[in-house]
Scaffold this motif. Structure first.
Motif, PDB file in Angstrom:
ATOM      1  N   VAL A  82      15.608  -1.616 -33.664  1.00 36.10           N
ATOM      2  CA  VAL A  82      16.805  -2.161 -34.320  1.00 36.10           C
ATOM      3  C   VAL A  82      16.409  -3.257 -35.317  1.00 36.10           C
ATOM      4  O   VAL A  82      16.985  -3.360 -36.415  1.00 36.10           O
ATOM      5  N   LEU A 100      15.352  -1.540 -38.368  1.00 38.77           N
ATOM      6  CA  LEU A 100      16.511  -1.054 -39.127  1.00 38.77           C
ATOM      7  C   LEU A 100      17.184  -2.194 -39.888  1.00 38.77           C
ATOM      8  O   LEU A 100      17.557  -2.047 -41.055  1.00 38.77           O
ATOM      9  N   LEU A 101      17.342  -3.316 -39.202  1.00 42.25           N
ATOM     10  CA  LEU A 101      17.944  -4.494 -39.853  1.00 42.25           C
ATOM     11  C   LEU A 101      17.112  -4.923 -41.052  1.00 42.25           C
ATOM     12  O   LEU A 101      17.645  -5.231 -42.135  1.00 42.25           O
ATOM     13  N   LEU A 146      15.076  -3.075 -42.778  1.00 42.02           N
ATOM     14  CA  LEU A 146      15.213  -2.074 -43.846  1.00 42.02           C
ATOM     15  C   LEU A 146      16.497  -2.320 -44.640  1.00 42.02           C
ATOM     16  O   LEU A 146      16.495  -2.329 -45.877  1.00 42.02           O
ATOM     17  N   MET A 147      17.591  -2.561 -43.898  1.00 35.38           N
ATOM     18  CA  MET A 147      18.859  -2.777 -44.587  1.00 35.38           C
ATOM     19  C   MET A 147      18.794  -4.037 -45.454  1.00 35.38           C
ATOM     20  O   MET A 147      19.224  -4.037 -46.620  1.00 35.38           O
TER      21      MET A 147
END
Lengths: 267, 319
Positions: B19, B22-23, B25-26
């Motif tokens: 996660v 993912l954070l 990446l965003m």
């Protein structure tokens, strides 16, 4: 007391439906406000809730990231090619790049991402919530002193918002790169001209509208389905009916957001 | 995604790390996009302003380019009306490109046929002082659509002229008819001569004249043959002239000999003259001596006269 005529009955029915419709919207807005307040609360990220939040965020984004990126890249590539070839045949190739960026990055990708996340993530999540509600699990959580909104609904809503923002940003960047490569090829000499074109498209108003559009769409796909199944008055009615109403509401809101963004961008 | 929420959630290995990825990446995507758009908008570039004044700002939009040699060097940031009712077009020019604009630069606002408008800068003398920030310049307006009525009027005139030219009674048609007549005559018995004289009688006269000229030429040819014999024959003028020239050559040789003799005579005369000159020199000395002697004699006579006062004739006559 005079008996109710059929016409009066129909008017009363329409009135009741309108009231229900407004109440349904009001409940969704209220749910959004609650969830916003909860998302800003520190306790929502404390240990008992964190595992559920991380799990929902991961499940909402990670399995879809790669293949949505590939899918949107393919779609973008096809559309870029069509626009470029068409523009070239009309001798308007100088407008091709601007058209590609406007059509894909500003309009299609946010819309596609929102619909994709709704179908893949938030509507199934709302079905889970509806099932939990029908089984009384939410009530039992409440009786245990645990806020069901904070425990079950907020992680799913945040996961939906996160999925929309992440997938949209990845797809937009990918499409920008593909558009550059399609127009200029694998050379760095077109970068200045390309950047200049992007700068011309993303003026202040367009950039603000773009950000607002993605934010509102992410909220719409995250809140409306779950709000519809949580507060639907017709407990006696079937779950499918509540989901369908949520779907209609969500599409309506997405349509309105898209229309508003078009008006803002082009009028 | 599980459809059975009551079932225990299957644990995802390294969930927190994934996660976090993912954070990250965003955040990278969003912040990178924001920074790129800000860079593309020129937020990180220092700019200077150029204010262009135009009578009409139609077609000018905020964000459109100011180009120099086809390269965008500035961007319209604001359009407003000035107190005089003119349009003020405020253009932001990045300072790295501002050196293309000079005091003598000319700005034009051109509207194309398709309604596309462009603002262009021309700097003829790049050694002029650079344009100061906030400079106000009048923009020259060139409207291609304004030329359309003139163009249509000119095209109409052209079509009328062409129609008049191609009409059955037009000079062009008459000319073509004459040309056809001339062509027929060319193909006729008299050919080009018939075209030149317009009638057969004169053409025949010319042919007769040509025949006579031909006969005359034959006679001239015979005359030339005779003249050739007279001039270049064995007893011709050329041979005689050659003999006369030979005699003249001999006479010239004699004359040369005579002149040599004269030359010798002259040389001798020159020697005699030099002897005479020497004799003249000696005569001068002799004269001087005679003069001295005379002076002495005069002195002697004077002395004799003084001592012998009865002398009658005291003059001494020189020879």
């Amino acid at each position: 007391m005079s008996p109710i005529t059929p016409r009066q009955g129909a008017v009363a029915e329409v009135g009741r439906s309108a009231a229900k419709w407004f109440v349904g919207w009001w409940r969704i807005i209220r749910l959004g406000a609650w969830l916003l307040a909860l998302s800003l609360s520190r306790s929502s990220y404390s240990r008992p809730y964190r595992a559920s939040l991380l799990h929902q965020i991961y499940l909402g984004t990670a399995p879809n990231l790669l293949w949505f990126a590939v899918l949107s890249a393919l779609l973008s590539l096809v559309l870029i090619r069509i626009v470029l070839v068409t523009a070239l045949s009309y001798g308007l190739s100088q407008f091709a790049l601007e058209t590609v960026v406007r059509v894909l990055v500003l309009e299609l990708i946010p819309l596609t991402t929102a619909l994709f996340v709704a179908l893949q993530c938030t509507i199934p999540q709302s079905a889970e919530i509806a099932a939990m509600r029908s089984r009384g699990e939410l009530d039992s959580l409440g009786s245990q002193g645990i806020d069901p909104l904070q425990r079950e609904v907020l992680p799913r809503a945040l996961a939906g918002v996160f999925a929309v923002v992440t997938l949209a940003s990845v797809s937009c960047v990918l499409t920008l790169v593909l558009a550059y490569v399609s127009v200029y090829g694998f050379t760095r000499w077109g970068f200045e001209a390309y950047t200049h074109t992007v700068g011309q498209i993303f003026n202040s108003a367009v950039a603000v509208i773009f950000v607002l559009k993605i934010a509102l769409m992410s909220l719409a796909v995250s809140l409306i389905p779950v709000g519809s199944v949580l507060y639907d008055a017709g407990r006696a009615r079937s779950r499918a009916s509540a989901e369908m109403r949520g779907l209609v509401r969500m599409f309506l809101v997405i349509l309105m957001i898209e229309a508003a963004s078009l008006v803002g961008n082009y009028y | 995604m599980t459809n059975n929420p009551s079932a225990p959630v299957s644990p995802v290995p390294h969930l927190q790390f994934k996660v976090a990825l993912l954070l990250l990446l965003m955040l990278v995507m969003v912040s990178g996009s924001v920074v790129y758009v800000m860079y593309a908008r020129g937020v990180f570039e220092p700019t200077q302003q150029v204010v262009l004044i135009a009578d009409d700002s139609e077609g000018v939009k905020v964000g459109m380019d100011l180009t120099f040699s086809g390269f965008p060097i500035g961007r319209v940031s604001r359009i407003e009306l000035d107190p005089g009712g003119n349009a003020r077009i405020v253009v932001d020019v990045p300072q790295k490109d501002a050196h293309w604009l000079r005091e003598s630069s000319v700005f034009t606002l051109e509207r194309g046929l398709l309604g596309n408008t462009s603002i262009r800068a021309y700097s003829g003398v790049l050694t002029d002082p650079p344009l100061a920030g906030g400079a106000v310049r009048k923009v020259l307006v060139g409207d291609a659509t304004a030329e359309i009525p003139h163009l249509v009027a000119a095209a109409r005139d052209l079509v009328q002229n062409v129609t008049a030219l191609t009409a059955p009674d037009s000079p062009l048609a008459a000319g073509l008819s004459n040309l056809r007549t001339a062509t027929e005559k060319l193909n006729g018995e008299q050919g080009a001569l018939g075209v030149l004289f317009g009638n057969d009688k004169d053409a025949r006269k010319l042919i007769a004249a040509l025949d006579r000229t031909n006969a005359l030429l034959i006679r001239i040819d015979g005359l030339a043959a005779h003249a050739d014999a007279q001039v270049f024959g064995d007893d011709g003028a050329v041979n005689r002239s050659r003999a006369a020239i030979a005699q003249l050559d001999a006479a010239l040789g004699d004359a040369r000999e005579t002149l040599k003799n004269v030359d010798a005579v002259l040389r001798e005369a020159q020697g005699a003259a030099s002897n005479v000159r020497a004799a003249t020199t000696d005569l001068t000395a002799l004269r001087a001596e005679v003069e001295v002697s005379l002076h002495k004699v005069e002195y002697l006579i004077d002395e004799v006269n003084r001592k012998w006062p009865f002398a009658r004739d005291t003059d001494v006559k020189l020879p």
